[in-house]
Design a protein around this motif. Structure first.
Motif: not given
Length: 318
Positions: A171-183
């Motif tokens: 249960n750490p704080a995980i930002p939504d940006s973790t689940y994005t991907f940049t080519t």
């Protein structure tokens, strides 16, 4: 990992936010099936698979038959899905095992641990959720953190797996940006279906898929004219793929996913007897999945289908 499908070691880092977001990075690997530098990300709707060796990103909607705990799962899935399935396996071990304390004086890497021996619960003990795989193992729990630090597992008909957990945060704080991907710069982007190195659009005929699989793919016989096969797609690394047969019957659409990597997976659902074996039927948000293993191949039928229909389809397969 020392199994029928894989033999070697991998070092990965994984982030997961329930129910369907995850990111996996492969840092080290001695397995030819898993490339160093590979990244798999899903935000619950899309999936990105980055093959660092080819510098190619495969992107597309998350297939219905590959969502949740079934996503690219099994002992021979791709780099990201492989590690995701390991986490799902670990969660199942803790949710549906019987444990017996073997020792309070064991150590792992110099740290005092509890050694707990685990075996599967039966259906009545696990709330009616039968296990369709067998295992025995040892879970080593750190006495100070109360978290697992190592799991030694012997999967029946699969092999041995040792999970070393040098870092585990709950249960750490995980930002939504973790689940994005940049080519990455210079990388090519291709449709998700092309991850299987299939020609053209990535859609295969049944004969092509059969040749590529190297084992018999169950399908609905041609004399069942009401069922139309619109194509077959293959996901995963060559040699460890999942083949999805996409069928229509009138306005009814469903998918039959088949692969050795789907065999004997942990899963929840209602027990179903069919085809001289046992399966499990689970329904989420109106989508039903019937799963079972036959001749070493896992089969999942997925669609907006009621129990009688989905079992009838399973019995038709040959």
């Amino acid at each position: 990992i020392n199994s029928q499908a894989l033999n070697g070691t991998i070092d990965t880092e994984l982030w997961k936010t329930a129910p369907d977001k995850n990111r996996v990075e492969v840092h080290q690997s001695t397995l030819s099936q898993v490339n160093i530098g590979s990244v798999t990300v899903t935000d619950g709707k899309q999936i990105w698979q980055y093959d660092a060796q080819k510098n190619v990103v495969y992107n597309g909607p998350l297939p219905a038959s590959a969502s949740g705990n079934q996503q690219n799962s099994g002992l021979s899935g791709n780099g990201g899905g492989q590690s995701q399935s390991f986490l799902n396996l670990i969660q199942t071990l803790f949710n549906h095992s019987n444990g017996t304390l073997r020792s309070s004086s064991a150590t792992v890497s110099g740290h005092p641990v509890y050694d707990v021996h685990i075996v599967p619960q039966n259906a009545s003990e696990s709330g009616g959720n039968p296990q369709n795989f067998n295992y025995t193992g040892e879970v080593y729990i750190d006495k100070s953190s109360q978290l697992p630090v190592e799991i030694d597992l012997d999967l029946s008909n699969q092999g041995k797996i040792v999970f070393d957990l040098p870092k585990l945060d709950i249960n750490p704080a995980i930002p939504d940006s973790t689940y994005t991907f940049t080519t990455p710069a210079g990388a090519k982007t291709r449709p998700l279906q092309d991850a299987a190195n299939t020609p053209g659009t990535g859609s295969l005929t049944l004969a092509q898929a059969q040749k590529q699989a190297g084992y018999h793919l169950l399908s609905i016989p041609a004399d069942q004219a009401d069922y139309v096969l619109s194509g077959v797609t293959a996901l995963g690394i060559q040699g460890s793929q999942t083949f999805s047969l996409n069928y229509m019957k009138g306005n009814l659409a469903f998918t039959i996913a088949e692969g050795k990597s789907l065999a004997n997976l942990p899963g929840d659902g209602q027990a179903v007897q069919l085809r001289e074996t046992n399966g499990a039927l689970a329904t989420t948000n109106g989508i039903s999945t019937l799963a079972w293993t036959e001749h070493g191949v896992g089969i999942h039928i997925t669609g907006k289908i009621d129990r009688d229909q989905i079992v009838a389809i399973a019995k038709l397969l040959s």
